[in-house]
Design an enzyme around this catalytic site. Structure first.
Site, PDB file in Angstrom:
ATOM      1  CG  ASN A 232      32.795 -16.474  47.242  1.00 28.28           C
ATOM      2  OD1 ASN A 232      32.654 -17.374  48.057  1.00 28.28           O
ATOM      3  ND2 ASN A 232      33.862 -15.708  47.210  1.00 28.28           N
ATOM      4  CG  ASP A 233      30.247 -14.855  41.341  1.00 31.29           C
ATOM      5  OD1 ASP A 233      29.465 -13.992  41.761  1.00 31.29           O
ATOM      6  OD2 ASP A 233      31.350 -14.583  40.843  1.00 31.29           O
TER       7      ASP A 233
ATOM      8  NE  ARG B 269      39.340 -14.737  38.662  1.00 23.44           N
ATOM      9  CZ  ARG B 269      38.727 -14.450  39.812  1.00 23.44           C
ATOM     10  NH1 ARG B 269      37.822 -15.281  40.307  1.00 23.44           N
ATOM     11  NH2 ARG B 269      39.038 -13.352  40.469  1.00 23.44           N
TER      12      ARG B 269
ATOM     13  NE  ARG C   6      40.736 -13.536  44.733  1.00 25.59           N
ATOM     14  CZ  ARG C   6      41.380 -13.970  45.836  1.00 25.59           C
ATOM     15  NH1 ARG C   6      42.640 -13.604  46.039  1.00 25.59           N
ATOM     16  NH2 ARG C   6      40.762 -14.742  46.712  1.00 25.59           N
TER      17      ARG C   6
ATOM     18  CG  HIS D 108      36.977  -0.240  51.621  1.00 23.56           C
ATOM     19  ND1 HIS D 108      36.931   1.005  51.075  1.00 23.56           N
ATOM     20  CD2 HIS D 108      36.637  -1.101  50.636  1.00 23.56           C
ATOM     21  CE1 HIS D 108      36.581   0.910  49.791  1.00 23.56           C
ATOM     22  NE2 HIS D 108      36.393  -0.349  49.522  1.00 23.56           N
TER      23      HIS D 108
ATOM     24  CB  CYS E 114      39.133 -21.299  43.694  1.00 24.69           C
ATOM     25  SG  CYS E 114      38.030 -20.690  42.401  1.00 24.69           S
TER      26      CYS E 114
ATOM     27  NE  ARG F 141      30.674 -11.954  45.096  1.00 24.59           N
ATOM     28  CZ  ARG F 141      31.740 -12.505  44.549  1.00 24.59           C
ATOM     29  NH1 ARG F 141      31.885 -13.810  44.584  1.00 24.59           N
ATOM     30  NH2 ARG F 141      32.650 -11.769  43.971  1.00 24.59           N
TER      31      ARG F 141
ATOM     32  CD  GLU G  23      33.051 -17.622  38.515  1.00 16.18           C
ATOM     33  OE1 GLU G  23      33.259 -16.707  39.330  1.00 16.18           O
ATOM     34  OE2 GLU G  23      33.443 -17.579  37.324  1.00 16.18           O
TER      35      GLU G  23
END
Length: 861
Positions: free
Chosen positions: A731-732, A614, A578, A468, A778, A742, A708
């Site tokens: 990323n995915d 999304r 998101r 975090h 994105c 990841r 993805e």
């Protein structure tokens, strides 16, 4: 012999955190050489029987126990990793060979602190070493999930099958030798011995020639790990190996190499993380890049003291009430912080505060503190000791994600102790200008306090890129390296250099930079500042490449507040909103009206520019309190994204209605996550059309799909025939293509979007969509100016990045001749790995490619 179809449930032998056996940092367990099963990172200090059975093996060092059920299934409980080296210290065996036990009976007690100091890990595998024809069903638990003592952990099933005699036949060979393994014949070498027998299709028997017991107990078949370990063979024992089968001599050769080579049993530790691809110079330390950037300044050590609390309490009733009140007050503070972050669209911060609130209610932590109060501690001291113990367990874990949560636990420790302290909280010392802060760890609240003084950078000995603190550092634009190790603290303690260079782009800290190096980096920082100012001045202008391509530079956002930042940054629209932020930190799903208001606020902030929202992207790896999805062995491959609508159609129904309620509808674009085939998109379009008709709407929003997973990229042509647009989530896509989590910091340097395999899938997506629909990106890769250039050269039409990155990305695109770069791509796709592609890309971008570009055009750069 046959069995009727039946099942056998194995209970958790200790409370703990689930670790898939394949993730255990020991190749013998992870490679399933001993057998299949599961592992736990224990939270208790006693192992209990997972089922009814007979104890058939107890290691002489007390670290391993094998049970055999009535049906012949053998289960190995292996306490910790490399605990054989402790020779029984810190472990009290409570059973012996031949004992009958019931499920839940104690098998051994252990001192977790003592084991943590001497063993490589406390992770405790539970392995089916002899299945006896039974089959282990897929686990219902996912990595990192917590189980209680006695919870159903594994289920085995047995179907009616005939067992046949598998004994080898053929010539018999014998060989005598002296065991040279330092730790004797324990689980790992026993498993390798069994593997040798199976590999050569022989029947292999080990006989202890020095045994004084009956012959039956002095020999064991390699088929039975418990029998092998029960021989109790130690270094120097004289053995006779007997192999029956055509390949008997070859099997004995392999067995002899194993048993007589002192280092043969040593298992290879996992390779260290590749912290940086750049060779380190003298006086430099490496780290993982948690937040990119450059900084020069003095190195300042930071270690905040815990609030002062009384050691001894005033009685159980008094201290219990004090602890309860303190927990309640901290809980309220966290809830308020979470609500404020949610209102401001700060979804990352909101999730962190929600996680802290959940941990604050953890019954095991509260019970541990209550136990300390019963022993006479004050409420503050009891909470300190309870969280010290939990932090030690997490730190000892080889699970990087769990270890990354220690800072969060320390944050809770400090918050509650502050509520129970009468002493004023120490103020944060004033930082010098351009300070680069060094610490073992920072808690999220400490980082927030530190950030108010605007440090130039952060260097942490521990932590990970998924912690975090790393998330908050990125959100605030503070350059940060993590996982730098104890050498960072040692270097700081030895001397606190007045001018160091933090390079959070290449992942290194220069402790003793020369004047030339300081001058060069100072110039780089000044150049970056000037570039940022120039980019901001043109932020609201379109991004047109040198060869005339118009590229949309949009923003990734989490809510209405960030939508306003996107508009101010010059974003051409929103490439990804998101919607999860609306669903998190709530006791129930948001209703239609609440969702509609939030979506409308985002559209209004962009003033008519397109906004892509999304649909809910939630799954087994990120649970909602009101939407408990089944635990699965691999959440990344489970029910998430588009797959959620089959089991929870009401969520999609409400969200689609809310989306259709915004105005103007023409600026809205809806994007479906985790699409793997065109039927998923078609089903949603049909539902969207039905709802729009029922609502009497004449306009329709555009509907697109995220790319993805490899199947979506490879089938982009059919998806593009149904979709109005495609958006690549790098990323995915990188995670699924390279089979690299990841969220695993040890793989972060290798999970690179520039891997030729990932680039080929991106190219396949663009080619499949050509002439049918536009393609955007994105994912995080779009915000990397170098990668963005390659994406555009591949044919991508739109890039969506964090709002603050929009001006810089636009500026970089205006200096790009995409056609010239595209000519290089076929050659780069044939390169070996991402590192090679990145080197070629960097070298190409560093050279001028403007021979055919006019001077007037170049002035734009």
């Amino acid at each position: 012999m046959s069995y009727p179809e039946q099942s056998l449930t194995l209970q958790a032998p200790v409370a703990g955190i689930v670790v898939p056996l394949t993730a255990v940092p020991d190749p013998v367990f992870a490679g399933l050489a001993l057998g299949d099963g599961i592992a736990l990172d224990p939270l208790g200090e006693c192992l209990h029987a997972p089922c009814e059975g007979e104890v058939v093996q107890c290691a002489r060092t007390h670290h391993a126990i094998t049970l055999r059920t009535e049906a012949g299934v053998e289960l190995l409980l292996h306490l910790g990793l490399d605990t054989v080296e402790l020779k029984g210290q810190g472990i009290e065996l409570l059973v012996g060979v031949g004992d009958r036990v019931q499920a839940g009976d104690p098998l051994c007690r252990f001192d977790a602190d003592a084991l943590a100091k001497g063993a490589s890990a406390l992770i405790t595998p539970l392995v089916i070493t002899e299945s006896a024809g039974w089959e282990l069903l897929p686990s219902s638990y996912c990595e990192g999930e917590k189980v209680a003592l006695g919870d159903p952990l594994m289920v085995l099933s047995h179907t009616a099958v005939e067992q046949t005699d598998t004994c080898a036949s053929g010539p018999v060979a014998e060989r005598r030798m002296v065991l040279a393994l330092a730790s004797g014949l324990h689980a790992r070498p026993a498993a390798r011995l069994r593997a040798i027998a199976r590999e050569h299709s022989v029947s292999l028997t080990v006989t202890d020639e020095e045994a004084t017991d009956a012959a039956e107990s002095s020999q064991a078949s390699a088929d039975s790990l418990s029998a092998l370990m029960n021989l109790g063979l130690i270094k120097g024992a004289r053995l006779k190996l007997t192999a029956q089968g055509e390949a008997g001599q070859a099997a004995l050769d392999a067995a002899e190499r194993l048993l007589t080579t002192p280092k043969a049993e040593e298992h290879s530790a996992p390779p260290p993380s590749r912290l940086t691809a750049v060779a380190l110079e003298k006086g430099e330390l490496a780290g993982l890049v948690a937040s990119p950037g450059l900084a020069i300044g003095p190195l300042v050590s930071y270690q905040a003291p815990l609030p002062s609390v009384a050691q001894q309490g005033e009685g159980k009733a008094v201290e219990t009430a004090r602890l309860k009140d303190a927990l309640h007050r901290v809980g309220e503070t966290l809830a308020q912080a979470e609500a404020q972050a949610t209102r401001q669209g700060q979804s990352a911060e909101a999730e962190i505060f929600a996680a802290h609130g959940a941990w604050l209610d953890d019954p095991d932590l509260i019970a541990a503190a209550q136990g300390c109060i019963t022993d006479g501690r004050s409420a503050g001291q009891a909470w300190r000791e309870a969280l010290d113990a939990e932090a030690a367990r997490l730190s000892a874990s080889d699970n990087a994600l769990l270890a990354a949560r220690v800072a969060d636990l320390r944050d809770l420790q400090r918050r509650v102790m502050a509520e129970l302290s009468d002493a004023p909280e120490a103020d944060l010392p004033t930082l010098p200008d351009n300070a680069i802060l060094v610490a073992e760890e920072l808690t999220p609240s400490e980082l927030v306090a530190v950030a108010a003084q605007h440090p130039a950078g952060l260097c942490l000995a521990g932590g990970g890129t998924t912690s975090h603190v790393s998330i908050l550092a990125r959100a605030r634009g503070i350059p940060c390296l993590v996982a730098m190790g104890s050498s960072l603290i040692e270097a700081t303690n030895a001397t606190a250099p007045e001018r160091v260079i933090l390079d959070a782009e290449e992942g290194r800290l220069a402790l003793t930079p020369g004047q030339q190096q300081l001058t060069e980096v100072t110039q780089r920082i000044e150049t970056r500042r000037q570039e940022a100012d120039a980019a901001q001045a043109l932020a609201h202008e379109p991004a047109i490449t040198l060869d005339g391509r118009l590229i949309e530079a949009c923003a990734n956002i989490g809510g209405a507040e960030e939508a306003r930042l996107a508009a101010a940054s010059g974003a051409d629209g929103v490439g990804l909103l998101r919607s999860e932020f609306l669903f998190l930190a709530r006791d129930s799903a948001p209703d239609e009206a609440h969702q509609r208001d939030e979506y409308q606020a985002a559209l209004s902030a962009l003033g008519g520019k397109p906004v892509i929202i999304r649909t809910l992207d939630i799954g087994a790896d990120k649970q909602l309190p009101y939407l408990r999805l089944p635990s699965v062995p691999n959440p990344a491959l489970g029910v998430r994204g588009a797959r959620l609508w089959t089991s929870h159609p009401e969520l999609l129904e409400t969200q689609l209605k809310a989306l259709l309620g915004v105005t103007p509808l023409e600026t809205l674009q809806i994007m479906l996550p985790m699409v793997s085939e065109v039927s998923e998109l078609r089903d949603v379009r049909q539902r969207l059309e039905t709802l729009a008709s029922e609502m009497g709407l004449t306009a329709r929003p555009l509907l697109g799909a995220m790319i993805e997973v490899p199947s979506a990229a490879l089938c982009a042509r059919s998806l593009a025939a149904e979709a109005d647009f495609l958006s690549i989530g790098t990323n995915d896509l990188t995670q699924y293509t390279l089979a690299m989590d990841r969220e695993d910091p040890s793989l972060s340097a290798r999970a690179d979007v520039l891997h030729p395999a990932v680039l080929r899938l991106i190219q396949a997506t663009v080619d499949g969509a050509k002439g049918r629909c536009p393609v955007g990106v994105c994912g995080a890769a779009a915000g990397d100016e170098k990668v963005a250039a390659l994406l555009v050269a591949l044919g991508v039409d739109e890039l969506s990045v964090e709002p603050a990155r929009v001006p810089a990305v636009k500026a970089a695109l205006r200096c790009l001749h995409a056609t010239t770069l595209a000519d290089e791509i076929p050659e780069w796709l044939a390169l070996e790995d991402a590192s090679a592609v990145r080197q070629h890309l960097s070298a190409w971008l560093a050279k001028p490619h403007h021979a055919d570009i006019t001077t007037t055009t170049l002035e734009r750069c």
